[in-house]
Design a protein around this motif. Structure first.
Motif, PDB file in Angstrom:
ATOM      1  N   PRO A 301      -6.111 -82.560   5.615  1.00  0.00           N
ATOM      2  CA  PRO A 301      -6.546 -81.590   4.603  1.00  0.00           C
ATOM      3  C   PRO A 301      -6.542 -80.152   5.130  1.00  0.00           C
ATOM      4  CG  PRO A 301      -8.130 -83.393   4.816  1.00  0.00           C
ATOM      5  CD  PRO A 301      -7.115 -83.577   5.893  1.00  0.00           C
ATOM      6  N   ASP A 302      -6.910 -79.972   6.387  1.00  0.00           N
ATOM      7  CA  ASP A 302      -6.928 -78.618   6.939  1.00  0.00           C
ATOM      8  C   ASP A 302      -5.524 -78.027   6.991  1.00  0.00           C
ATOM      9  OD1 ASP A 302      -9.594 -78.848   7.216  1.00  0.00           O
ATOM     10  OD2 ASP A 302      -9.658 -78.648   9.402  1.00  0.00           O
ATOM     11  N   LEU A 304      -2.929 -78.886   5.252  1.00  0.00           N
ATOM     12  CA  LEU A 304      -2.438 -78.647   3.894  1.00  0.00           C
ATOM     13  C   LEU A 304      -3.036 -77.357   3.341  1.00  0.00           C
ATOM     14  CD1 LEU A 304      -2.570 -82.267   2.436  1.00  0.00           C
ATOM     15  CD2 LEU A 304      -0.518 -80.918   2.896  1.00  0.00           C
ATOM     16  N   ARG A 305      -4.300 -77.147   3.638  1.00  0.00           N
ATOM     17  CA  ARG A 305      -4.942 -75.918   3.151  1.00  0.00           C
ATOM     18  C   ARG A 305      -4.306 -74.684   3.777  1.00  0.00           C
ATOM     19  NH1 ARG A 305      -9.388 -73.263   1.135  1.00  0.00           N
ATOM     20  NH2 ARG A 305     -10.253 -71.631   2.466  1.00  0.00           N
TER      21      ARG A 305
ATOM     22  N   TYR B 134     -13.019 -76.490   0.812  1.00  0.00           N
ATOM     23  CA  TYR B 134     -12.027 -76.886  -0.189  1.00  0.00           C
ATOM     24  C   TYR B 134     -12.439 -76.551  -1.613  1.00  0.00           C
ATOM     25  CZ  TYR B 134     -10.304 -79.239   3.876  1.00  0.00           C
ATOM     26  OH  TYR B 134      -9.853 -79.477   5.132  1.00  0.00           O
ATOM     27  N   HIS B 326     -10.867 -87.400  -1.268  1.00  0.00           N
ATOM     28  CA  HIS B 326      -9.988 -86.634  -0.383  1.00  0.00           C
ATOM     29  C   HIS B 326      -9.918 -85.202  -0.928  1.00  0.00           C
ATOM     30  CE1 HIS B 326      -6.435 -85.226   1.766  1.00  0.00           C
ATOM     31  NE2 HIS B 326      -6.557 -86.263   2.578  1.00  0.00           N
TER      32      HIS B 326
END
Lengths: 561, 395
Positions: A301-302, A304-305, B134, B326
């Motif tokens: 996720p990191d 991708l961010r 996020y 996720h």
């Protein structure tokens, strides 16, 4: 003597310095002078000078006097380009059949002997079998004190440690990772490591800094004359651009293939007219480790961010506009960047005039969708990339000459609108490190990283810390890229813009992108990770990092234990 | 006490441990020794040993050996792992809490968007480090299903330290506690650390909510965290309204479909007809009680088209949000929760008309020739807020 004690085994150093003399070829580029300089400099082997970046660098490396980094654009070499001795066709078979029965026969035919410079190339990546084959054969032949000049090394090449130990190899000038990196950083190598960018390797060959005695080129397809490409065969890897300089400038050239085709091998990226011998072997490498069947996008996720923030940055600042160009590699984050960029390009209805690879199926899809006009490819990372290069005339092979060479009359890298790169560290002055871990251990090669900094906009895509180790630091452990060339640092915690780029700072005004001062980011990391101790280091140089123009940018120091 | 001291260990097992720490305590007669190894020893070796010793001192540990194997853990993780190990060894004391994060003191807000809530396993510090980045409306540090029974104590301490040390940005700080006695211990540990909302698993009767709320008032005074009961059984669905209305600290009602379908004897299908009544009942009960109805999670992380369709369907039933497992699901959820252009145009007209009516002191709101009732105005205002959150509209 001082220097000899430092580097050990004086007899080896003597042999290394003297080795060019009997042959005569190096004398043409001033080896006699270099020899004297070298001997004198052994007295001052530990002489360190401070270069224009404020870094302490050795004044002399492996017997050759060095030019310290003089600032970006501050060094203009003069003189004539280097070259091999004049050859004559009279010495080669008129029927064009240069096959040798074995690698050993070929190495004997080209006169491999003590102290020579032997080059290999990394287009087969961690699947390469040829470099190991060359030094295993050299060991069988009883040859010693070779300088290995790879375009890059991979973990598979840890095989060469035993040849360094036994004296077959004197030292390595090329990237050293994993076990080879540890070996060098521990100070076990007799000579000093020299790390160059892909473009810097071409520069060093062309201006005579490194003269290759024997180049051994692993060729996925070749004919008996020595024409070669990488489009077919079990080890097909796309292209052979990293070996191109060697094929032109080395004294002797051997092509090793496991897919011998009748003359003519079409198309030829390596021209047989430069080749001395062709060797057929059962396998030049493990296809599974050369290109991946399919390239997979990171799921972190990191990462991708970071990739998404970088792509949005390009869109919102107008870097992404119709007809722009970009360079993106196949590393986890940069690949994801290209995928996010594709969506933004579609949404905005813009297309790129060209993209520079490392190509993957994602870039190939963009080419087919009309989002990219042409792929100028430096290396191919998956089977879709290889197939596209074979079949699509808009997907062309390039080399460090077209893309990166300081001695070229221009190069592609500076014509790119945006290059996205990784780094191990970046400091508050935007200086980047790509070769060492924060403990100073060699971790990566430079690859095309330094060369890509020539892009109009250079962005480093990095996590802000890795397992407590801050990536944004006060001062990089090893300087690989001067901060004036690094425009944007994108982390999962925000985007820092180099204050030199007032235009970019203006362009993001009013944007909801998380734009942050790099000092704020650094202060936040100090809070999250804690302020680190100063890691131990020594004053013994074990390798140098060259800048793209051949000057010495920084030093890698020996690490205790 | 020292007669009951036993060897103990804490921390993850297996290969490839990252951002975490394994620690072992061996009782002994000699003065306390700390044996530390770490891949970041050259940068943080002194800090790691100091943190371990700080916990040991607080727990009165003066003898024996602490063997600390670090893999790049942050300080709050080190403190948690060492504390867990020493508690398991039989020591007890007030914990050594990490330094608070500058942004950790965000206020709890009753009326807020709860479109997305990201579940983070309570015993995996690595996944917590970036969780606040996020843009999820809520972060759920989970002590229940994602934590194996043998690690409940470790997760409780770790989540407590995470609440103390971490800045989760604009996300609502949520914790899902365990059922029964474990849950009571969870509450005690986390209540003082600015947890905004507590998720209560498998609520079947309103008394469970009342008991928890009373306990929280005991622990945290009047400024108690909000509650979000989870309905996971036919009985819970049957009592949905009473549960939602059981205490003023309830802000939302949600449901867990895995356990529910198991108890129903109706396997889950993509069409989800087996849970239709349960989902509708949850929405009705929540709306009737004046709290937010929140839907379950969508578990195929790679299927973003499926997720988007799922969110639109649940939103169509009246749900205000869904769960995420996720981070990549969050933007999809926010997109799918956003109103359509037509909805937004209509809502803006209503909100505009309501404002005009207020300014002119009129009781009734009219859009064109049609009168609009207050609940419609409230819904229109909610739609506009959603549109602002989705970036469709300037504030």
């Amino acid at each position: 003597m001082f220097g000899l004690e430092l580097y050990g085994m004086p007899s080896m150093i003597d042999r290394w310095l003297i080795r060019a003399a009997p042959d005569g070829t190096i004398l043409a580029t001033g080896a006699g002078a270099r020899l004297r300089v070298g001997r004198e400099n052994q007295m001052t082997a530990r002489t360190l000078v401070r270069n224009a970046a404020g870094r302490l660098v050795p004044a002399e490396v492996n017997g050759a006097e060095q030019t310290p980094f003089a600032g970006v654009g501050g060094h203009r070499p003069s003189g004539r380009k280097a070259g091999p001795k004049i050859a004559t066709c009279l010495d080669y078979p008129a029927d064009g059949d240069k096959r040798a029965g074995s690698l050993r026969v070929a190495l004997e035919r080209v006169g491999l002997s003590d102290g020579m410079v032997v080059s290999t190339h990394h287009h087969l990546r961690n699947g390469d079998a040829v470099a190991n084959m060359v030094f295993d054969t050299a060991a069988d032949m009883g040859v010693r004190d070779l300088m290995w000049f790879p375009s890059a090394s991979f973990p598979v090449h840890a095989n060469q440690i035993r040849h360094l130990e036994s004296g077959v190899i004197h030292h390595i000038e090329g990237s050293m990772n994993g076990p080879l990196g540890d070996y060098c950083t521990a100070g076990k190598m007799r000579g000093m490591g020299v790390l160059r960018s892909h473009g810097g390797r071409w520069q060093a060959i062309q201006d005579g800094e490194v003269h290759i005695d024997v180049a051994v080129i692993a060729a996925p397809t070749a004919d008996p004359f020595g024409n070669a490409n990488a489009l077919d065969g079990p080890a097909a890897c796309g292209l052979l651009g990293f070996a191109l300089a060697d094929s032109i400038y080395a004294e002797k050239v051997i092509v090793v293939t496991d897919n011998l085709v009748p003359f003519p091998c079409l198309p030829w990226q390596i021209q047989g007219n430069n080749v001395d011998a062709v060797v057929e072997v059962p396998s030049i490498g493990d296809p599974a480790k050369i290109v991946s069947g399919t390239t997979r996008v990171t799921e972190s996720p990191d990462r991708l961010r970071i990739a998404e923030l970088a792509a949005r940055f390009c869109a919102e600042t107008g870097i992404m506009h119709d007809g722009f160009s970009f360079q993106a590699g196949a590393g986890g984050t940069t690949l994801a960047f290209a995928i996010y960029l594709r969506d933004l390009m579609k949404a905005a209805g813009v297309a790129a005039s060209f993209a520079r690879g490392g190509s993957t199926k994602y870039m190939v899809e963009m080419l087919r969708e009309g989002l990219i006009g042409a792929i100028l490819d430096g290396q191919t990372f998956d089977l879709d990339g290889v197939a596209s290069m074979r079949e699509d005339p808009r997907h062309v092979d390039t080399s460090p000459f077209t893309s990166y060479n300081f001695h070229g009359k221009g190069y592609f890298a500076s014509m790119v609108d945006v290059a996205v790169l990784g780094a191990t560290q970046v400091d508050v002055d935007f200086n980047g490190n790509v070769v060492t871990h924060s403990d100073g251990r060699l971790l990566h090669g430079i690859g095309g990283w330094q060369n890509c900094l020539a892009a109009r906009n250079t962005m480093l895509l990095v996590p802000s810390f890795r397992d407590r180790i801050p990536v944004i630091v006060d001062e990089v452990t090893t300087l690989c890229g001067p901060g004036e060339l690094i425009d944007v640092v994108v982390t999962e915690r925000g985007i820092a813009i180099n204050p030199r780029r007032a235009d970019l700072l203006d362009a993001v005004k009013g944007s909801d992108l998380p734009i942050r001062d790099i000092h704020d980011l650094k202060a936040q990391l100090d809070r999250i990770c804690g302020v680190p101790q100063t890691p131990p280091s020594t004053q013994d140089p074990v390798a140098v990092v060259k800048w793209v123009d051949g000057t010495v940018l920084d030093t890698v120091w020996r690490i205790e234990g | 006490m020292s007669t009951n001291i036993v060897p103990a260990h804490a921390g993850p097992s297996g290969e490839k441990i990252r951002s975490d720490l394994v620690v072992r305590y061996e009782p002994g007669e000699a003065a306390l020794a700390v044996r530390m190894t770490s891949k970041v020893a050259y940068l943080y070796g002194e800090a790691i040993e100091a943190a371990a010793r700080r916990v040991a001192a607080a727990f009165g540990v003066t003898t024996g050996t602490l063997v600390v194997e670090d893999f790049g853990a942050l300080e709050w993780v080190i403190l948690a792992r060492v504390e867990t190990c020493l508690r398991r060894a039989g020591f007890g004391a007030e914990p050594v809490l990490p330094a608070p994060a500058p942004g950790g003191a965000t206020p709890r807000v009753r009326e807020r968007l709860r479109r997305s809530r990201l579940y983070v396993p309570g015993n995996q510090p690595k996944l917590m480090l970036s969780a606040g980045l996020y843009g999820a409306d809520g972060i759920i540090l989970d002590l229940e299903d994602s934590v194996p029974p043998a690690e409940k104590d470790a997760a409780r301490i770790l989540v407590r330290n995470a609440l103390a040390a971490m800045d989760f940005g604009s996300s609502e700080r949520m914790v899902r506690i365990n059922q029964g006695e474990l849950g009571a211990a969870d509450l005690e540990a986390i209540a003082p650390h600015n947890v905004h909302t507590i998720l209560l698993p498998k609520v079947e009767r309103p008394e469970q909510v009342e008991r928890t709320a009373a306990k929280l008032r005991e622990l945290a005074g009047h400024d108690t965290p909000f509650l979000m009961p989870i309905l996971e059984s036919p009985l819970g669905i049957r009592n949905a309204y009473e549960i939602a209305a059981a205490d003023p600290s309830v802000v939302a009602l949600t449901l867990g479909l895995e356990d529910l379908s198991a108890e129903l004897g109706a396997p889950r299908t993509p069409e989800a007809w087996e849970s239709f009544l349960a989902r509708q009942t949850t929405v009705y009960a929540a709306r009737a009680a004046g709290v937010q109805p929140i839907a379950s999670v969508f578990s195929d992380v790679r299927d973003s088209a499926g997720l988007e369709a799922y969110v639109r369907r649940e939103r169509g039933l009246g749900f205000d949000g869904v769960g995420c497992i996720h981070p990549r699901q969050i933007p999809v959820v926010h997109r799918a929760m956003a109103p359509s252009e037509a909805e937004l145009t209509r809502a803006r007209r209503i909100v505009e008309a309501a404002r005009e009516a207020r300014e002119r002191g009129l009781g009734a709101v009219a859009v064109g020739s049609k009168m609009v009732d207050p609940p419609v105005v409230a819904q229109a205002e909610r739609t506009v807020r959603l549109a602002v959150a989705a970036g469709m509209l300037e504030e």
